[in-house]
Scaffold this active site. Structure first.
Site, PDB file in Angstrom:
ATOM      1  N   ASP A  92      -4.263   5.558 -12.790  1.00 30.17           N
ATOM      2  CA  ASP A  92      -4.042   4.283 -12.084  1.00 30.17           C
ATOM      3  C   ASP A  92      -5.138   3.272 -12.380  1.00 30.17           C
ATOM      4  OD1 ASP A  92      -1.995   5.703 -10.975  1.00 30.17           O
ATOM      5  OD2 ASP A  92      -2.442   5.159  -8.906  1.00 30.17           O
ATOM      6  N   GLY A 133       3.131   3.442  -4.757  1.00 22.51           N
ATOM      7  CA  GLY A 133       3.165   3.817  -6.169  1.00 22.51           C
ATOM      8  C   GLY A 133       2.840   2.664  -7.099  1.00 22.51           C
ATOM      9  N   GLY A 191      -0.273   1.332  -7.287  1.00 22.36           N
ATOM     10  CA  GLY A 191      -1.687   1.374  -7.644  1.00 22.36           C
ATOM     11  C   GLY A 191      -2.573   0.446  -6.825  1.00 22.36           C
ATOM     12  N   SER A 192      -2.284   0.316  -5.523  1.00 25.19           N
ATOM     13  CA  SER A 192      -3.087  -0.620  -4.711  1.00 25.19           C
ATOM     14  C   SER A 192      -4.539  -0.147  -4.598  1.00 25.19           C
ATOM     15  CB  SER A 192      -2.470  -0.809  -3.320  1.00 25.19           C
ATOM     16  OG  SER A 192      -2.485   0.395  -2.610  1.00 25.19           O
ATOM     17  N   SER A 193      -4.767   1.158  -4.474  1.00 26.95           N
ATOM     18  CA  SER A 193      -6.156   1.616  -4.335  1.00 26.95           C
ATOM     19  C   SER A 193      -6.913   1.491  -5.666  1.00 26.95           C
ATOM     20  CB  SER A 193      -6.219   3.052  -3.803  1.00 26.95           C
ATOM     21  OG  SER A 193      -5.605   3.940  -4.703  1.00 26.95           O
ATOM     22  N   ALA A 194      -6.202   1.684  -6.777  1.00 26.72           N
ATOM     23  CA  ALA A 194      -6.851   1.531  -8.087  1.00 26.72           C
ATOM     24  C   ALA A 194      -7.241   0.072  -8.318  1.00 26.72           C
ATOM     25  CB  ALA A 194      -5.912   2.006  -9.189  1.00 26.72           C
ATOM     26  N   ALA A 195      -6.349  -0.855  -7.945  1.00 25.69           N
ATOM     27  CA  ALA A 195      -6.658  -2.283  -8.103  1.00 25.69           C
ATOM     28  C   ALA A 195      -7.854  -2.643  -7.230  1.00 25.69           C
ATOM     29  CB  ALA A 195      -5.443  -3.121  -7.732  1.00 25.69           C
ATOM     30  N   VAL A 247       0.840  -1.215   0.000  1.00 23.66           N
ATOM     31  CA  VAL A 247       0.000   0.000   0.000  1.00 23.66           C
ATOM     32  C   VAL A 247       0.872   1.261   0.000  1.00 23.66           C
ATOM     33  CG1 VAL A 247      -1.693   1.310   1.376  1.00 23.66           C
ATOM     34  CG2 VAL A 247      -1.872  -1.172   1.202  1.00 23.66           C
ATOM     35  N   GLY A 248       0.454   2.265  -0.769  1.00 21.23           N
ATOM     36  CA  GLY A 248       1.094   3.592  -0.720  1.00 21.23           C
ATOM     37  C   GLY A 248       2.491   3.613  -1.294  1.00 21.23           C
TER      38      GLY A 248
HETATM   39  O1  PMV Z   1       1.580   6.869  -6.357  1.00 19.28           O
HETATM   40  P1  PMV Z   1       0.313   6.560  -7.063  1.00 19.28           P
HETATM   41  O2  PMV Z   1       0.213   5.154  -7.475  1.00 19.28           O
HETATM   42  O3  PMV Z   1      -0.844   7.015  -6.296  1.00 19.28           O
HETATM   43  O4  PMV Z   1       0.363   7.353  -8.460  1.00 19.28           O
HETATM   44  C1  PMV Z   1       0.034   8.705  -8.493  1.00 19.28           C
HETATM   45  C2  PMV Z   1       0.248   9.302  -9.852  1.00 19.28           C
HETATM   46  C3  PMV Z   1       0.079  10.823  -9.846  1.00 19.28           C
HETATM   47  O5  PMV Z   1       0.315  11.251 -11.187  1.00 19.28           O
HETATM   48  C4  PMV Z   1       1.101  11.497  -8.949  1.00 19.28           C
HETATM   49  C5  PMV Z   1      -1.318  11.237  -9.407  1.00 19.28           C
HETATM   50  C6  PMV Z   1      -2.420  10.905 -10.399  1.00 19.28           C
HETATM   51  O6  PMV Z   1      -3.594  11.008  -9.987  1.00 19.28           O
HETATM   52  O7  PMV Z   1      -2.149  10.607 -11.573  1.00 19.28           O
END
Ligand code: PMV
Length: 288
Positions: free
Chosen positions: A129, A82, A84-88, A79-80
Site C-alpha cells: 500500500d 481497501g 489505502g487510507s493509512s498508507a496515504a 477509511v478501511g
Molecule cells: O485493504 P487494504 O488497503 O489494507 O489492503 C490490504 C492488502 C493485503 O494484501 C490484504 C495486506 C497487505 O499487507 O498487503
C-alpha cells in the site's frame, strides 16, 4: 506550517498473496490525504483530523517527535475500504516531516518510515500500500523487493463501488494465515503476474479479475454483499469484477469500457447509492 500529500491506491490483483511473497499489481488513485504540521509548545498533538480512528495517536508516535508539533489531517479517502487510507497517511506524514527539514522525502524514506506507521494499523503489512502511495503510479510489487513501475500500454477504466462497510485488514490477514490456503494464494499471485504481462501489451485482463474474486471468496475474505456487487456488475457488462484490498467489506472494482461503463455504474448505484466512482488508471509517464 509544513505540508505533505500522498494518494491512496487500488489493488488490481494479488492482495493477500502479496503477504506471502507473491507479486501484486496496484495503482495510485486521485484521492489524497494531506498532513500539515506546525510548531506548538508541549507534547505533540493531533489538532484536527477528518479521520476518526483510535489508532491514530499510536501510529503518529511511531514516526513523529513526541514534543513540539501540532498535526492536522485532511483525507479524501474513505477509511478501511481497501483504498489505502493509512498508507496515504503514512507517506503524507513522512513528506510533511521532510518539508519541515526544508527538503523533499525520497521514495526510500517514505517506504521505510511508512512501514512503521502501517504496522500500527495492519500488524503485518506487505508494504504494497505505501509503496504504491509513495510511487504515485501503477506498480508491480513483491514483498522485500524494490517496487517496480507497471507498464501499461493504455489506460484502464474502472468502476469502483464502496460497500461502506469497513474491513479489518489485520484480522482478515490473520484469518487467511490460520487457514493456509496455499494453492489459492499461489494462483492469485500467478494471476497478478500474467495480468502484468498482458497489460504491458494492451490485452484484456477481465477474466483474471473474475477468477481472483472466486479465489478470494474461497479463502474467506469476500462477503455476500461483495459477491452480489461483482455478479451484478458482470451482469451489466463489466469485463471482470473483484473485491480490492483486504475484503470483509470495502470496495469492488469492475473493469469497463465505453460500452459497458454507464450500465455498470447504474447497477452499482442501485446497490450502494452515492458510493460509486469511475477511475482511470493511466500509464506512469502521463499519470499525475
Ligand atoms: O485493504 P487494504 O488497503 O489494507 O489492503 C490490504 C492488502 C493485503 O494484501 C490484504 C495486506 C497487505 O499487507 O498487503
Amino acid at each position: 506550517m509544513w505540508t505533505g500529500r500522498a494518494p491512496g491506491k487500488i489493488i488490481l490483483l494479488g492482495e493477500h498473496a502479496v503477504v506471502y511473497g507473491y507479486r501484486a499489481i496496484a495503482a495510485a488513485v486521485d484521492l489524497c490525504t494531506t498532513v500539515t504540521l506546525r510548531d506548538r509548545p508541549g507534547p505533540t498533538a493531533i489538532e484536527n483530523s477528518s479521520i476518526d480512528d483510535a489508532r491514530l495517536a499510536a501510529a503518529f508516535a511511531s514516526i513523529v517527535p513526541g514534543e513540539g508539533l501540532g498535526i492536522s489531517i485532511e483525507s479524501e479517502l474513505p477509511v478501511g475500504c481497501g483504498m489505502g487510507s493509512s498508507a496515504a497517511l503514512a507517506v503524507a506524514t513522512v513528506r510533511a516531516l521532510a518539508a519541515r527539514e526544508g527538503r523533499q522525502a525520497t521514495f526510500a524514506e517514505c517506504y521505510e518510515k511508512g512501514f512503521a506507521l502501517e504496522r500500527v494499523f495492519h500488524g503485518n503489512p506487505s508494504g504494497l500500500d505505501h509503496a504504491v502511495s509513495a510511487m504515485g503510479s501503477p506498480v508491480i510489487y513483491r514483498r522485500g523487493h524494490p517496487a517496480e513501475g507497471l507498464p501499461l500500454a493504455k489506460p484502464i477504466r474502472l468502476v469502483v463501488a464502496n460497500t461502506g462497510v469497513p474491513g479489518n485488514t489485520a484480522e482478515l490477514v490473520a484469518g487467511v494465515k490460520a487457514r493456509k490456503p496455499s494453492g489459492e494464494l499461489l494462483r492469485l499471485g500467478a494471476l497478478a503476474e500474467m495480468a502484468a504481462a498482458r497489460l504491458a501489451m494492451g490485452q484484456p485482463i477481465g477474466e483474471f479479475l473474475t477468477e481472483a474474486q472466486r479465489l478470494l471468496r474461497k479463502i474467506g475474505v469476500s462477503t455476500p454483499q461483495l459477491d452480489d456487487l461483482c455478479r451484478a456488475m458482470l451482469g451489466a457488462g463489466a469485463q471482470g469484477a473483484k473485491l480490492a484490498g483486504a475484503g470483509g467489506g470495502g470496495i469492488v472494482i469492475a473493469l469497463v469500457d465505453g460500452f459497458s461503463e454507464a450500465d455498470v455504474r447504474d447497477v452499482a448505484e442501485s446497490i450502494v447509492p452515492g458510493r460509486v466512482y469511475a477511475i482511470t488508471i493511466r500509464p506512469a509517464a502521463t499519470s499525475r
